[in-house]
Design an enzyme around this catalytic site. Structure first.
Site, PDB file in Angstrom:
ATOM      1  CB  ALA A  59       6.102  -4.539   7.184  1.00  0.00           C
ATOM      2  CG  MET A 103      -1.947   1.037   1.225  1.00  0.00           C
ATOM      3  SD  MET A 103      -3.129   0.790   2.389  1.00  0.00           S
ATOM      4  CE  MET A 103      -2.371   0.884   3.805  1.00  0.00           C
ATOM      5  CG  LEU A 104       4.636   3.627   2.483  1.00  0.00           C
ATOM      6  CD1 LEU A 104       3.805   4.965   2.192  1.00  0.00           C
ATOM      7  CD2 LEU A 104       5.092   3.705   3.665  1.00  0.00           C
ATOM      8  CE1 TYR A 108       2.705  -4.462  11.974  1.00  0.00           C
ATOM      9  CE2 TYR A 108       1.968  -3.109  13.482  1.00  0.00           C
ATOM     10  CZ  TYR A 108       2.514  -3.417  12.249  1.00  0.00           C
ATOM     11  OH  TYR A 108       2.777  -2.246  11.500  1.00  0.00           O
ATOM     12  CB  THR A 163       1.030  -4.884   7.485  1.00  0.00           C
ATOM     13  OG1 THR A 163       0.535  -5.615   6.551  1.00  0.00           O
ATOM     14  CG2 THR A 163       2.253  -4.076   7.193  1.00  0.00           C
ATOM     15  CB  THR A 200       3.866   0.448  13.595  1.00  0.00           C
ATOM     16  OG1 THR A 200       2.629   0.611  14.329  1.00  0.00           O
ATOM     17  CG2 THR A 200       4.606  -0.620  14.487  1.00  0.00           C
ATOM     18  CG  ASP A 201       0.155   3.630  15.970  1.00  0.00           C
ATOM     19  OD1 ASP A 201       0.558   2.713  15.010  1.00  0.00           O
ATOM     20  OD2 ASP A 201      -1.033   3.536  16.339  1.00  0.00           O
ATOM     21  CD1 TRP A 233      -4.196   4.319  13.771  1.00  0.00           C
ATOM     22  CD2 TRP A 233      -6.029   5.532  13.652  1.00  0.00           C
ATOM     23  NE1 TRP A 233      -4.768   4.322  14.977  1.00  0.00           N
ATOM     24  CE2 TRP A 233      -6.039   5.057  15.213  1.00  0.00           C
ATOM     25  CE3 TRP A 233      -7.155   6.376  13.250  1.00  0.00           C
ATOM     26  CZ2 TRP A 233      -6.849   5.423  16.006  1.00  0.00           C
ATOM     27  CZ3 TRP A 233      -8.032   6.550  14.439  1.00  0.00           C
ATOM     28  CH2 TRP A 233      -7.966   6.296  15.749  1.00  0.00           C
TER      29      TRP A 233
HETATM   30  N1  LIG Z   1      -1.171  -0.408   7.374  1.00  0.00           N
HETATM   31  C1  LIG Z   1      -1.030   0.531   8.556  1.00  0.00           C
HETATM   32  O1  LIG Z   1      -2.098   0.838   8.980  1.00  0.00           O
HETATM   33  C2  LIG Z   1       0.249   0.694   9.196  1.00  0.00           C
HETATM   34  C3  LIG Z   1      -0.070   1.450  10.409  1.00  0.00           C
HETATM   35  C4  LIG Z   1       1.630   1.760  10.789  1.00  0.00           C
HETATM   36  C5  LIG Z   1       2.679   1.460  10.188  1.00  0.00           C
HETATM   37  N2  LIG Z   1       2.657   0.823   9.224  1.00  0.00           N
HETATM   38  C6  LIG Z   1       3.858   0.255   8.601  1.00  0.00           C
HETATM   39  O2  LIG Z   1       3.915   0.844   7.292  1.00  0.00           O
HETATM   40  C7  LIG Z   1       4.817   0.159   6.402  1.00  0.00           C
HETATM   41  C8  LIG Z   1       3.835  -0.149   4.972  1.00  0.00           C
HETATM   42  O3  LIG Z   1       2.754  -1.009   5.527  1.00  0.00           O
HETATM   43  P1  LIG Z   1       1.602  -1.159   4.214  1.00  0.00           P
HETATM   44  O4  LIG Z   1       0.469  -1.263   4.967  1.00  0.00           O
HETATM   45  O5  LIG Z   1       1.998  -0.522   3.078  1.00  0.00           O
HETATM   46  O6  LIG Z   1       2.176  -2.720   4.226  1.00  0.00           O
HETATM   47  P2  LIG Z   1       1.814  -3.797   3.135  1.00  0.00           P
HETATM   48  O7  LIG Z   1       0.535  -3.011   1.999  1.00  0.00           O
HETATM   49  O8  LIG Z   1       1.296  -5.162   3.792  1.00  0.00           O
HETATM   50  O9  LIG Z   1       2.907  -4.023   2.003  1.00  0.00           O
HETATM   51  C9  LIG Z   1       4.086  -4.845   2.493  1.00  0.00           C
HETATM   52  C10 LIG Z   1       4.742  -5.349   1.308  1.00  0.00           C
HETATM   53  O10 LIG Z   1       5.786  -6.197   1.508  1.00  0.00           O
HETATM   54  C11 LIG Z   1       5.709  -7.585   0.767  1.00  0.00           C
HETATM   55  N3  LIG Z   1       6.457  -8.554   1.505  1.00  0.00           N
HETATM   56  C12 LIG Z   1       6.148  -9.445   2.350  1.00  0.00           C
HETATM   57  N4  LIG Z   1       6.895 -10.356   2.571  1.00  0.00           N
HETATM   58  C13 LIG Z   1       7.794  -9.920   1.871  1.00  0.00           C
HETATM   59  C14 LIG Z   1       9.431 -10.499   1.550  1.00  0.00           C
HETATM   60  N5  LIG Z   1       9.649 -11.593   2.318  1.00  0.00           N
HETATM   61  N6  LIG Z   1      10.234  -9.963   0.985  1.00  0.00           N
HETATM   62  C15 LIG Z   1       9.902  -8.886   0.379  1.00  0.00           C
HETATM   63  N7  LIG Z   1       8.515  -8.283   0.259  1.00  0.00           N
HETATM   64  C16 LIG Z   1       7.733  -8.945   1.013  1.00  0.00           C
HETATM   65  C17 LIG Z   1       4.187  -7.711   0.718  1.00  0.00           C
HETATM   66  O11 LIG Z   1       3.805  -8.613  -0.275  1.00  0.00           O
HETATM   67  P3  LIG Z   1       2.633  -9.398   0.152  1.00  0.00           P
HETATM   68  O12 LIG Z   1       1.539  -8.475   0.007  1.00  0.00           O
HETATM   69  O13 LIG Z   1       2.625 -10.684  -1.245  1.00  0.00           O
HETATM   70  O14 LIG Z   1       2.402  -9.968   1.342  1.00  0.00           O
HETATM   71  C18 LIG Z   1       3.823  -6.275   0.402  1.00  0.00           C
HETATM   72  O15 LIG Z   1       3.647  -6.040  -1.126  1.00  0.00           O
HETATM   73  C19 LIG Z   1       4.986  -1.197   7.140  1.00  0.00           C
HETATM   74  O16 LIG Z   1       6.417  -1.144   7.813  1.00  0.00           O
HETATM   75  C20 LIG Z   1       3.995  -1.378   8.231  1.00  0.00           C
HETATM   76  O17 LIG Z   1       4.453  -1.724   9.407  1.00  0.00           O
HETATM   77  C21 LIG Z   1       1.688   0.374   8.535  1.00  0.00           C
END
Ligand SMILES: NC(=O)c1ccc[n+]([C@@H]2O[C@H](COP(=O)([O-])OP(=O)(O)OC[C@H]3O[C@@H](n4cnc5c(N)ncnc54)[C@H](OP(=O)(O)O)[C@@H]3O)[C@@H](O)[C@H]2O)c1
Length: 316
Positions: A73, A10-11, A138, A75, A114-115, A163
């Site tokens: 990550a 997503m990011l 997490y 997530t 993350t928070d 969020w």
């Molecule tokens: N989403 C939230 O609300 C939130 C809030 C606070 C912080 N964050 C942080 O923000 C960051 C981005 O979050 P996001 O929601 O954009 O995450 P996301 O959409 O889950 O994207 C993570 C990406 O990493 C890929 N991935 C998974 N396993 C992997 C591996 N072994 N090697 C390489 N890539 C791999 C995933 O592929 P697959 O989709 O195929 O698994 C996905 O494309 C993360 O660090 C998260 O902890 C997120």
């Protein structure tokens, strides 16, 4: 050259779009270069920095990886409780491998956290230096991932956010929109406070860190580089999930994203009964990042409006 890891998330997909818009030299990988495999990361850097990988006319000095942005990550907060080993591999071993790779090639690292590294028992915005006290798997693995990077290298920016929602991925705004289009009423918790973050706003902050360092290619104006370390970023203001859902409903009706009436009822976390304890208060202080990057952070309502009226809005 910038290496964006997790470019399909997503990011990550938002960062990719902005890298293209800024015409920066970058390359993106996702699952095909597994962050849990240190050799795969090293092999990729070798491939990138050789002419063979880019038969194009990219000048050799642009092939040197100067930055790694890690948006990959584990997530899924609830599922992490059932898969603690996988969460640990992706959120701790992965960042450690990435930090080692970055150090070995002399690249700077931007990593997202993350928070959830906090327990949410506070009552005023969390600053960067407050002690971590994660509640679940997490949060614990994300906190340990930060520690692994900080032990391994010095040239990092860790950006904690919260969020998060964006165009390409599962998120609260899309979930609410779908539910509101299919239910006469829904219940949303009103006793967890925090601040939403639009992935577009966070992506532009990530690129701003790079710009502030590489100011020869400045697109925001020349400024000295911010100190390495941890920074907090969300949109401005604060709310709770129920009020956030009410705003989604209001804007969804306004822009035709929600086409039927739906009552948005408040409930408590206890009544809702989630699988994992979540921080009750997770507002992050943005003072440090505001000063370091000279930011004017958009209010969460303004960013939500931009998101919901954009033609890319597409609940999956
Ligand atoms: N989403 C939230 O609300 C939130 C809030 C606070 C912080 N964050 C942080 O923000 C960051 C981005 O979050 P996001 O929601 O954009 O995450 P996301 O959409 O889950 O994207 C993570 C990406 O990493 C890929 N991935 C998974 N396993 C992997 C591996 N072994 N090697 C390489 N890539 C791999 C995933 O592929 P697959 O989709 O195929 O698994 C996905 O494309 C993360 O660090 C998260 O902890 C997120």
């Amino acid at each position: 050259m910038i290496w964006l890891i997790g470019c399909k998330g997503m990011l990550g997909s938002e960062v990719a779009k902005q890298l293209d818009e800024k015409k920066l030299a970058w390359v993106g990988t996702d699952r095909e270069v597994d962050i849990t495999d240190p050799q795969a990361l090293l092999d990729f850097t070798n491939k990138i920095e050789t002419a063979a990988y880019f038969p194009s006319d990219l000048p050799h000095n642009d092939r040197k990886i100067k930055w790694i942005i890690n948006c990959s990550a584990y997530t899924n907060v609830d599922k992490a409780e059932e898969e603690p080993e996988l969460a640990e591999k992706l959120n701790v071993t992965g960042p450690l491998n990435i930090a080692r790779t970055a150090r070995s090639i002399g690249a700077k690292l931007i990593h997202i956290s993350t928070d959830y590294v906090f327990d949410g028992k506070g009552t005023s915005p969390y600053t960067e230096e407050l002690p971590k006290a994660p509640l679940g798997v997490y949060g614990r693995t994300k906190a340990a991932g930060e520690d692994a990077i900080m032990k391994e290298m010095n040239t990092y920016y860790i950006i904690r956010t919260a969020w998060l929602y964006g165009f390409d991925g599962r998120n609260f705004v899309y979930t609410m929109t779908k539910l509101m289009n299919s239910h006469e009423s829904i219940r949303v918790v009103n006793d967890q406070k925090g601040t939403p973050t639009f992935a577009c706003d966070l992506a532009s902050v990530i690129l701003r860190f790079i710009d502030k360092n590489d100011n020869a290619k400045s697109f925001f104006g020349k400024n000295s580089a911010p100190a390495y370390g941890i920074y907090h970023f969300t949109n401005a203001g604060q709310t709770n999930w129920h009020a956030f859902a009410q705003e989604i409903y209001k804007l969804g009706r306004k822009f035709g994203r929600i086409t039927q009436d739906c009552r948005v009822e408040p409930c408590t976390t206890e009544e809702y009964g989630a699988a994992v304890e979540r921080p009750a208060y997770s507002v992050l202080s943005k003072e440090k990042i505001t000063k370091a990057l000279k930011l004017k952070i958009p209010d969460w309502q303004n960013s939500l409006e931009k998101f919901m009226k954009n033609e890319r809005f597409n609940p999956l």
